[in-house]
Motif scaffolding. Structure first.
Motif, short mmCIF file in Angstrom:
data_model
loop_
_atom_site.label_atom_id
_atom_site.label_comp_id
_atom_site.label_asym_id
_atom_site.label_seq_id
_atom_site.Cartn_x
_atom_site.Cartn_y
_atom_site.Cartn_z
N LEU A 101 0.88 -1.42 0.06
CA LEU A 101 0.01 0.23 0.04
C LEU A 101 0.91 1.25 0.00
N LEU A 102 1.93 1.38 0.71
CA LEU A 102 3.03 2.64 0.85
C LEU A 102 3.28 2.43 -0.66
N ILE A 103 3.82 1.59 -1.29
CA ILE A 103 4.37 1.47 -2.61
C ILE A 103 3.61 2.28 -3.69
N ILE A 104 2.21 1.84 -3.78
CA ILE A 104 1.42 2.10 -4.63
C ILE A 104 0.55 3.47 -4.13
N GLY A 105 0.80 3.96 -2.97
CA GLY A 105 0.05 5.09 -2.62
C GLY A 105 -1.44 5.00 -2.17
N LEU A 106 -1.78 3.85 -1.77
CA LEU A 106 -3.18 3.82 -1.30
C LEU A 106 -3.24 3.58 0.05
N LEU A 107 -4.33 4.23 0.79
CA LEU A 107 -4.50 4.14 2.34
C LEU A 107 -3.37 4.19 2.92
N VAL A 108 -2.30 5.24 2.45
CA VAL A 108 -0.85 5.50 2.81
C VAL A 108 -1.01 5.69 4.42
N ASP A 119 -3.89 7.79 -3.74
CA ASP A 119 -4.60 8.55 -2.65
C ASP A 119 -4.75 9.90 -3.48
N GLY A 120 -3.31 10.42 -3.84
CA GLY A 120 -3.45 11.79 -4.41
C GLY A 120 -4.52 12.11 -5.68
N ILE A 121 -4.45 10.92 -6.53
CA ILE A 121 -5.31 10.99 -7.67
C ILE A 121 -6.67 10.95 -7.40
N LEU A 122 -7.05 10.27 -6.33
CA LEU A 122 -8.59 10.29 -5.79
C LEU A 122 -8.81 11.44 -5.05
N HIS A 123 -8.04 11.97 -4.55
CA HIS A 123 -8.15 13.27 -3.80
C HIS A 123 -8.37 14.34 -4.70
N ASN A 124 -7.50 14.39 -5.70
CA ASN A 124 -7.75 15.78 -6.58
C ASN A 124 -8.81 15.43 -7.51
N SER A 125 -9.37 14.04 -7.86
CA SER A 125 -10.45 13.86 -8.56
C SER A 125 -11.62 14.24 -7.54
N TYR A 126 -11.80 13.82 -6.52
CA TYR A 126 -12.77 14.31 -5.57
C TYR A 126 -12.98 16.02 -5.46
N ARG A 127 -11.92 16.58 -5.17
CA ARG A 127 -11.63 17.78 -5.16
C ARG A 127 -12.25 18.55 -6.14
N ARG A 128 -11.99 18.06 -7.66
CA ARG A 128 -12.32 18.64 -8.73
C ARG A 128 -14.04 18.63 -8.88
N ARG A 129 -14.38 17.46 -8.45
CA ARG A 129 -15.96 17.45 -8.59
C ARG A 129 -16.54 18.28 -7.48
N ALA A 130 -15.84 18.40 -6.47
CA ALA A 130 -16.63 19.24 -5.43
C ALA A 130 -16.57 20.75 -5.79
N GLU A 131 -15.67 21.14 -6.09
CA GLU A 131 -15.38 22.67 -6.85
C GLU A 131 -16.27 22.66 -7.98
N VAL A 189 1.63 13.51 7.38
CA VAL A 189 1.60 14.33 6.38
C VAL A 189 0.92 13.78 4.99
N GLY A 190 0.76 12.51 5.08
CA GLY A 190 0.08 11.72 4.04
C GLY A 190 1.38 11.14 2.92
N GLY A 191 0.91 10.87 1.94
CA GLY A 191 1.85 10.20 0.87
C GLY A 191 2.18 11.00 -0.31
N GLY A 192 1.48 12.24 -0.44
CA GLY A 192 1.44 13.19 -1.32
C GLY A 192 0.71 12.96 -2.48
N ARG A 193 0.90 13.74 -3.61
CA ARG A 193 -0.15 13.56 -4.71
C ARG A 193 0.39 12.40 -5.74
N LEU A 194 1.39 11.92 -5.85
CA LEU A 194 1.96 11.04 -6.57
C LEU A 194 1.66 9.45 -6.20
N GLY A 195 0.63 9.23 -6.18
CA GLY A 195 -0.03 7.83 -5.61
C GLY A 195 -1.50 7.96 -5.86
#
Length: 211
Positions: free
Chosen positions: A65-72, A127-139, A119-125
């Motif tokens: 999970l750490l390597i792929i950046g999921l549920l970091v 989690d980061g992809i899902l977070h950015n997608s959710y944020r764009r939909r919310a905006e 601090v989390g695992g950053g955007r290059l994973g």
């Protein structure tokens, strides 16, 4: 620029820590849970079977999970608990240096995972992809709601009919009304009886009175 550097540093840290944990977890998985539990029992770790299964699961799955950046954060938290158990029950009494069996490696890994929890695992994973997608939909939803709140009303209500509209309209004349009507005799020069009288009087006027 700072955000990009953080994302790169988080990616490198995640992958390195994840590879270390996957290697240790895979090693325990290869020798099997019974052998690992027996080794834990000799080290004085409580509940050796449960502890061995937990260590194999969290180190293998958590490392991936750490390597792929999921549920970091969740994976890093489980690894922190795993390393704290190793420090408390195994390495803490042997000092710091790893060659003496100390907590050097376990402590470094625990602190690194604690930092990922914070601090989390950053955007290059993932989690980061899902977070950015959710944020764009919310905006996008917020922008649509804001636009809908400021848009003028487009519905037009029908106006009440005026008196001219409600007044009865004359009907179109029918064929019977428009057909020519016969002219009465009086309108063509008087009664036919007068004509008979005139015709009857003319011979008497042309003849001389009889003797």
């Amino acid at each position: 620029m700072q955000r990009i550097l953080f994302d790169l540093a988080a990616l490198i840290s995640r992958v390195a820590i994840g590879v270390i944990f996957v290697t240790h977890g895979w090693q325990k998985m290869q020798i099997g849970v019974p052998v690992t539990a027996a080794a834990f029992n000799q080290m004085g770790i409580p509940l050796p079977w449960l502890s061995a299964g937990f260590a194999i699961l969290v180190e293998t799955v958590g490392g991936v999970l750490l390597i792929i950046g999921l549920l970091v954060r969740l994976a890093a938290l489980g690894l922190v608990v795993d390393m704290l158990g190793a420090i408390i029950f195994v390495h803490g009494a042997h000092g710091v240096l790893i060659q003496n069996g100390g907590w050097e490696l376990a402590g470094a890994l625990a602190v690194a995972c604690l930092l990922l929890v914070a601090v989390g695992g950053g955007r290059l994973g993932i989690d980061g992809i899902l977070h950015n997608s959710y944020r764009r939909r919310a905006e996008r939803r917020a922008a649509e709601q804001d636009l809908a709140g400021h848009a003028p009303a487009t519905s037009i209500r029908p106006e009440a009919p005026s008196e001219a509209d409600t007044a009865p309209r004359p009907e179109a004349p029918s064929e019977a009304d428009t057909a020519p009507r016969p002219v009465p005799p009086t309108a063509r020069g008087g009664d036919m009886r007068n004509v008979d009288d005139v015709v009857a009087d003319e011979p008497s006027r042309g003849r001389s009175p009889s003797a």
